[in-house]
Design a protein around this motif. Sequence first.
Motif, PDB file in Angstrom:
ATOM      1  N   GLU A   3      46.267  48.286  36.356  1.00 12.69           N
ATOM      2  CA  GLU A   3      45.565  47.005  36.405  1.00 12.69           C
ATOM      3  C   GLU A   3      46.547  45.843  36.612  1.00 12.69           C
ATOM      4  N   ALA A   8      46.989  43.367  39.956  1.00 14.69           N
ATOM      5  CA  ALA A   8      47.082  41.902  39.905  1.00 14.69           C
ATOM      6  C   ALA A   8      48.324  41.413  40.626  1.00 14.69           C
ATOM      7  N   TYR A  21      38.822  34.739  41.270  1.00 19.91           N
ATOM      8  CA  TYR A  21      39.553  35.925  40.808  1.00 19.91           C
ATOM      9  C   TYR A  21      40.161  35.675  39.431  1.00 19.91           C
ATOM     10  N   ALA A  30      36.995  35.492  36.940  1.00 19.68           N
ATOM     11  CA  ALA A  30      36.124  36.662  36.779  1.00 19.68           C
ATOM     12  C   ALA A  30      36.882  37.960  36.540  1.00 19.68           C
ATOM     13  N   ASP A  31      38.127  38.038  37.004  1.00 20.17           N
ATOM     14  CA  ASP A  31      38.842  39.315  36.926  1.00 20.17           C
ATOM     15  C   ASP A  31      40.060  39.242  36.004  1.00 20.17           C
ATOM     16  N   LEU A  32      41.010  38.375  36.356  1.00 15.23           N
ATOM     17  CA  LEU A  32      42.254  38.369  35.606  1.00 15.23           C
ATOM     18  C   LEU A  32      42.099  37.739  34.216  1.00 15.23           C
ATOM     19  N   LYS A  38      41.090  39.947  31.346  1.00 15.72           N
ATOM     20  CA  LYS A  38      42.116  40.934  30.959  1.00 15.72           C
ATOM     21  C   LYS A  38      43.063  40.361  29.911  1.00 15.72           C
TER      22      LYS A  38
END
Length: 449
Positions: A149, A153, A179, A182-184, A187
């Motif tokens: 993951e 990135a 991004y 919503a994604d990084l 995390k």
Amino acid sequence: MERRPRPNQALRDLLAEAGMTAAELAAEVNRAGAETGRTLGYDRSAVAHWLAGTRPRAAVLGLVTEALSRRLGREVTLRETGLEITAGATADVTAAPDERPGPVSAVRDPGRTHGEPVYARDLPVPEHSAPVVLRGPLGGPDDRIERFEVEAAEAMALVFHDADASFGGGRGRRALASYLTADLGPKLHRPAAPALRRRLMRVAAQLAYLCAFMHFDDHAHGRAQRYYHGALRIAAANNSLLDRAITLRGMSVQACQLGHVRQAVDLATAAADTVTGPAVHRAFVQGQLAVAHALDGRVGDAARALGTAERLLDRSPDPASAVSVTGRYHQGSLLRHESAVREILGDPEGALRTLRVAEHHRPSGERRSRAVVLADLAVLQLRAGRLNEAVETGYRFLDDYPHLMSGRADKALGDLRALLRPHARHPAARALLLHSARVVPGGGPRRGR
């Protein structure tokens, strides 16, 4: 009986100090509004109303002070303009311009409500020890971050960097903002092994910085500033002095472009005091510090910073080929800084000569930077009376321009056309003006800016 407004002598005095006409102030307010996603239609008659004692709508007051601050190179307060709210203030409703959402608002950035925020001169820089608050509970042991993951990135960071360098910040800034959100971002709430978490935080800081720079490049200055602050907070949480220094350096570049010289010097100085790591990153910071000092009239400090950048770059093994999302610096970058310092300090011939060499050192993948350098070179050639050279350079700029979605490139084209118009009777200049009017940025309809 209705009280008649009193003429605004304070605003008239500020215009005189800035050497601005009413039409020029209106244009600068419209330009600052465009940075926030608004399409404004102010003209000289609107400013005439303000000078007569009326006030623009409240949402526009910050744009007026920002426009005047940029022109004067110092902070202008609302009180200085004579436009602050008082008991007898009269709102200007008769001259209200068109104020539609501009093209920036067609696709919403995460967290935006009513257009982009305005650049804030007094927004405090987070301390290095400032904590990052990660909202929401951390995941359980089965939700730990995996190595792939983080590697994904890091790969995305290179993709966004290369897209920005080749096509301009306007091409992907909204995609990168999404991004990050919503994604990084999610995390960062999950548990991870210490070394893996440091890598994750590093790439998050780099991508927040890159998102800020892309917004800066596309003249969305308020949101750029806020992404820069986000990058600083992540760097603090990761105890990364290098990421902090690189971000402060980017903020100094933005302050320089907006005419906030004292802020630019302070930010570049803080970056130089903070930067650690490879010599190329320290050169990257010192080059910007030289430009900020030059704008502040500190000739000796500018020369020392430029010399330091040159010595550091000489000690860097092949810096142009370094694979990094932030802090890339090479001979072309250094020469561009030297050219800027020479121009600011009154050596236009030296600036022109240096920038011509800088162009040849620009890597092929840096299309946006090459285009801006070519536009700057054409402007210097025009000011030096070298019309034929400027025309040739202008055509090379226009070869790159259609590939770009960049507010800086748009402005460079506008500046070039303005300097060419007095030469419109010259056949070569006229041909270039006609050609530039047909060129479309970013492969789509010409954007209103």
